[in-house]
Enzyme design. Structure first.
Site, mmCIF file in Angstrom:
data_model
loop_
_atom_site.group_PDB
_atom_site.id
_atom_site.type_symbol
_atom_site.label_atom_id
_atom_site.label_comp_id
_atom_site.label_asym_id
_atom_site.label_seq_id
_atom_site.Cartn_x
_atom_site.Cartn_y
_atom_site.Cartn_z
ATOM 1 N N GLN A 222 0.861 -1.187 0.000
ATOM 2 C CA GLN A 222 0.000 0.000 0.000
ATOM 3 C C GLN A 222 0.899 1.240 0.000
ATOM 4 O O GLN A 222 1.768 1.366 0.861
ATOM 5 C CB GLN A 222 -0.890 0.007 1.248
ATOM 6 C CG GLN A 222 -1.824 -1.181 1.363
ATOM 7 C CD GLN A 222 -3.009 -1.119 0.411
ATOM 8 O OE1 GLN A 222 -3.207 -0.135 -0.300
ATOM 9 N NE2 GLN A 222 -3.792 -2.171 0.374
ATOM 10 N N TYR B 270 -6.705 -12.833 -2.782
ATOM 11 C CA TYR B 270 -5.760 -11.754 -3.152
ATOM 12 C C TYR B 270 -5.126 -11.136 -1.890
ATOM 13 O O TYR B 270 -5.184 -9.925 -1.686
ATOM 14 C CB TYR B 270 -6.449 -10.629 -3.945
ATOM 15 C CG TYR B 270 -7.497 -11.037 -4.951
ATOM 16 C CD1 TYR B 270 -7.136 -11.398 -6.254
ATOM 17 C CD2 TYR B 270 -8.848 -11.054 -4.621
ATOM 18 C CE1 TYR B 270 -8.103 -11.755 -7.189
ATOM 19 C CE2 TYR B 270 -9.820 -11.416 -5.545
ATOM 20 C CZ TYR B 270 -9.441 -11.765 -6.826
ATOM 21 O OH TYR B 270 -10.395 -12.109 -7.747
ATOM 22 N N ASN C 215 -1.323 -8.261 4.455
ATOM 23 C CA ASN C 215 -1.634 -6.937 5.001
ATOM 24 C C ASN C 215 -2.896 -6.956 5.863
ATOM 25 O O ASN C 215 -2.871 -6.567 7.030
ATOM 26 C CB ASN C 215 -1.789 -5.954 3.833
ATOM 27 C CG ASN C 215 -2.009 -4.527 4.292
ATOM 28 O OD1 ASN C 215 -1.313 -4.033 5.161
ATOM 29 N ND2 ASN C 215 -3.002 -3.866 3.731
ATOM 30 N N GLU D 109 -3.088 -16.219 -2.429
ATOM 31 C CA GLU D 109 -2.334 -15.204 -3.181
ATOM 32 C C GLU D 109 -1.534 -15.936 -4.244
ATOM 33 O O GLU D 109 -1.021 -17.028 -4.008
ATOM 34 C CB GLU D 109 -1.409 -14.429 -2.239
ATOM 35 C CG GLU D 109 -0.401 -13.507 -2.919
ATOM 36 C CD GLU D 109 -1.030 -12.450 -3.817
ATOM 37 O OE1 GLU D 109 -0.610 -12.367 -4.987
ATOM 38 O OE2 GLU D 109 -1.940 -11.729 -3.364
ATOM 39 N N ASP E 280 -9.731 -8.271 -2.103
ATOM 40 C CA ASP E 280 -9.026 -7.025 -2.446
ATOM 41 C C ASP E 280 -8.399 -7.260 -3.821
ATOM 42 O O ASP E 280 -7.193 -7.415 -3.947
ATOM 43 C CB ASP E 280 -7.965 -6.741 -1.374
ATOM 44 C CG ASP E 280 -7.221 -5.428 -1.616
ATOM 45 O OD1 ASP E 280 -7.578 -4.712 -2.568
ATOM 46 O OD2 ASP E 280 -6.269 -5.142 -0.869
ATOM 47 N N CYS F 5 -9.504 -0.874 -5.586
ATOM 48 C CA CYS F 5 -8.679 0.258 -6.038
ATOM 49 C C CYS F 5 -9.230 0.812 -7.354
ATOM 50 O O CYS F 5 -8.627 1.681 -7.965
ATOM 51 C CB CYS F 5 -7.223 -0.171 -6.200
ATOM 52 S SG CYS F 5 -7.004 -1.520 -7.371
ATOM 53 N N GLU G 247 -9.866 4.789 -3.667
ATOM 54 C CA GLU G 247 -9.880 3.460 -3.054
ATOM 55 C C GLU G 247 -11.172 3.386 -2.242
ATOM 56 O O GLU G 247 -11.473 4.295 -1.465
ATOM 57 C CB GLU G 247 -8.668 3.309 -2.141
ATOM 58 C CG GLU G 247 -8.431 1.923 -1.624
ATOM 59 C CD GLU G 247 -7.304 1.183 -2.351
ATOM 60 O OE1 GLU G 247 -7.110 0.007 -2.056
ATOM 61 O OE2 GLU G 247 -6.630 1.782 -3.219
#
Length: 369
Positions: A190, A218, A223, A239, A301, A326, A360
């Site tokens: 980020q 994802y 995070n 991921e 995400d 995003c 975002e």
């Protein structure tokens, strides 16, 4: 990097424009009142990349005007963290008179942190040798003696030289608790550290009363997984990018979290596994029995392209969906499907990218009664 007009006097005005745009865009979905999370007005970007210009004996950073493509000199960059701005002039000054460090240098990438660590990647149009390594080590020592906590990487075609390590350790504060994150050069993190903390706090707040397990698609370097683990019995996260998976494993260990499992597979592959269309050996190898998980909540995400239709259909099978986006355009497309079965109960704007049109957004969806 392209032109950016960082003007703190205009900050609230540009934020109000985004609030209006996002609210209008999502009005058809009967969304609740928008929760707005502001960015610092300057020095908010933890990353920055600059081209390097050689002019006689001089050496300086440049950027390009997006409209005219004209280059212009950059000595300071108000969007970037104070750490990057402090280092920029000292770094270029230290390399200016050093033939080995400056020759065919064409780009400098900075990756900084709120924790005080900074990583510099020097990119060259030539192969790097022992002389470069010795000079780079001396440069690192000189700058660290001036108070920086710095590492250096040298890059050239098919070549990457790491002096000590190719990552920084970031510390993000979530409701008074500090989380450690390994952030590797050239992998996704980020960009706005302070807004990243607010996003994590929002996600933790949204899932406060959760029961059962969490499925996350994802997950990047873990995070969100790490901060959300406190609200669930177990977290199963997927991921595809190998460096991100390795960082996620590092971060799980560093934070001493024992209820998060990361698997390396794409959202599309995971959808096939969930639907029993395919068996994946890596699930067995990692001791993952999908049937043993009791996931009522799914967290997604996705990249800018959003989720494909099959993944949207799979996601609809969950009681609660938390979606960080995003790209509000693709979030809107996905909501066309998700809103058939779910209502939006929380709606947020995170100003990750001030003074740009990028937004975002975050939504929490709950299954219709």
């Amino acid at each position: 990097m392209a032109t950016l007009d960082v003007n703190p006097q205009r900050y609230q005005e540009q934020l109000a424009e985004k609030v209006e745009r996002l609210t209008d865009m999502f009005a058809p979905y009967n969304v609740p009142e928008l929760e707005v999370f502001e960015s610092p007005e300057q020095h908010y970007r933890m990353r920055a990349e600059f081209r390097v210009w050689h002019e006689g004996e001089d050496l300086y950073y440049i950027m390009f005007n997006q409209e005219t493509r004209e280059k212009y000199r950059v000595d300071q960059f108000p969007a970037a963290s104070r750490l990057i701005n402090d280092l920029m002039p000292l770094l270029v000054e230290a390399m200016k008179d050093n033939e080995s460090l400056r020759r065919k240098l064409f780009q400098v990438d900075f990756l900084s942190t709120l924790s005080g660590e900074i990583l510099v990647s020097l990119l060259y149009h030539r192969q790097l040798d022992e002389e470069w390594i010795e000079n780079a080590k001396a440069l690192k020592q000189r700058l660290n003696d001036e108070g920086f906590n710095l590492n250096i990487i040298g890059r050239a075609r098919k070549m990457k030289i790491i002096l000590d390590r190719d990552y920084v350790i970031e510390k993000l504060d979530v409701n008074g608790q500090s989380y450690i994150y390994q952030q590797v050069e050239n992998s996704f993190t980020q960009p706005n550290g302070k807004v990243a903390e607010k996003m994590l706090e929002w996600a933790v707040d949204c899932t406060q009363e959760s029961t059962g397990d969490l499925l996350e698609l994802y997950c990047g370097n873990g995070n969100f997984s790490l901060a959300l683990a406190q609200n669930f019995d177990r977290v199963l996260a997927t991921e595809l990018a190998k460096p991100s998976v390795e960082s996620a494993q590092y971060n799980i260990a560093a934070n001493k979290i024992d209820n998060v499992q990361i698997i390396r597979m794409s959202a599309e592959e995971f959808t096939e596994a969930m639907e029993g269309k395919r068996e994946f050996r890596r699930l067995k190898d990692n001791g993952v029995d999908l049937k043993s998980y009791n996931c009522n909540t799914i967290f997604v995400d996705p990249p800018r392209a959003g989720m494909d239709v099959d993944t949207c259909k799979m996601v609809q099978g969950y009681e609660r969906i938390m979606y960080i986006s995003c790209n509000p355009e693709t979030l809107k497309e996905n909501l066309d499907i998700l809103s058939e079965t779910h209502n939006v109960t929380r709606f947020a704007l995170f100003d990750q990218f001030p003074y740009t049109h990028h937004m975002e957004a975050g939504v929490l969806l709950e299954r219709k009664a």
